[in-house]
Design an enzyme around this catalytic site. Sequence first.
Site, short mmCIF file in Angstrom:
data_model
loop_
_atom_site.label_atom_id
_atom_site.label_comp_id
_atom_site.label_asym_id
_atom_site.label_seq_id
_atom_site.Cartn_x
_atom_site.Cartn_y
_atom_site.Cartn_z
N CYS A 1 12.93 10.07 26.87
CA CYS A 1 13.30 10.87 25.83
C CYS A 1 12.10 11.83 25.08
O CYS A 1 11.90 12.80 25.61
CB CYS A 1 13.90 9.55 24.67
N HIS B 1 16.52 5.93 28.48
CA HIS B 1 15.50 5.09 28.10
C HIS B 1 15.54 3.89 29.30
O HIS B 1 16.08 2.94 28.85
CB HIS B 1 16.00 4.45 26.80
N GLU C 1 13.48 1.76 29.61
CA GLU C 1 12.85 0.73 29.28
C GLU C 1 13.57 -0.17 28.25
O GLU C 1 13.07 -1.42 27.83
CB GLU C 1 11.58 1.25 28.49
#
Length: 288
Positions: free
Chosen positions: A104, A198, A200
Amino acid sequence: MLNLLVADGNARGGRERHVAATGRTSAQAYADILRALAPDARPTVLNPADAEATLPAGAGLGDFDGLIVTGSELHVTDDSPAVRRQIALVRDGLAAGLPVFGSCWGVQVAAVVAGGRAARNPRGPEYGFARRIAPTREGREHPLLDGRPPAYDAPAMHLDAVLEPPPGARVLAGNGLLSVQAIEIARGPGVFWGTQYHPELDLDVLAAMLRLNGAVVIGAGFCRGAAMLDAYAAELEALHADPEGRIDLMWRHGLGPEVTGAAHRRREIANFLDRLVRPRAGRRAQAG
C-alpha cells in the site's frame, strides 16, 4: 539470522489510532508476521515519520538484509516532513543495495522515489478487498507472485495508488480498478517488490481498520451506515476465527483460500524473504 528493518508508515497520531483499534502498530504486526514466516528473522522497528527516529546505535542501512515499509494514513502527495523522511529512507535503502518490500503506502513511496506518480485513484478506492487481481504476462513468471493463481482477491484499504509506474518498472499484477496492484522497481543496486493490496492483514485486523475508517468507508458508499459496516466487520472477524468452518461466510462474501488461508494470503511476503532477503543474508555471511 535475517536482520530486517520494519518501517512504520504512520506518524505518531496514526500509530496511536492503529494501536487503539488493533492492539499493535502496523510495524509491530508486520514484525510478528515476519517471525512467523521466518523463525530466524530479527525485525527492528523504526518510525521514520518521526523527526527523532534513528537506527540502533552503530547500525547503518547496509547492516540489514531487507527493509519492509507498512501501510499509512499519510498521502505521498503531501509535502510534509513525515512524508519526505520516508521517501528518503526508501531512497537510501535502495542506494544501499537493500531488498525492499512495501504494501500500500510502501508501494506509493517506492514509485515516487524512482520517478513514478502516486495520487488518489480516479477510479475509486478499495476498502475491504481488491477483487479479481490478475498477474500480467511478466507477473505470471515473477517470483514475487510465485504460487498465486490466475486471479485472486486480497485485503485492501486504500484511496491513493500508483497511477504512473516509474520508468523501467515491471508491473506484475492489476485488476479492473487499478492497473498497478503489484510491481518490481529496480533502482541502483537495490530492488523493490510490493503490492498495493495488504498481504499482511489478517481478517480481524482488516475488520478493525474498516471500523477505524468507518466514516470514509460509509462516505464512499460501501456501507449504508454504521450498523451495516459493523455487521460486515463482525462477519470478517467470525471468518478469521474459523476460516475453515465458516463456509457460509466464505460463500456470502465471495472469498476463497487465497484470502482466508494465512499462508496463501501472505505469499508475497514469504516470496520476498525467500527470493531476495535470504540470498542477501547468505552473501553477507560469506563476506563476513
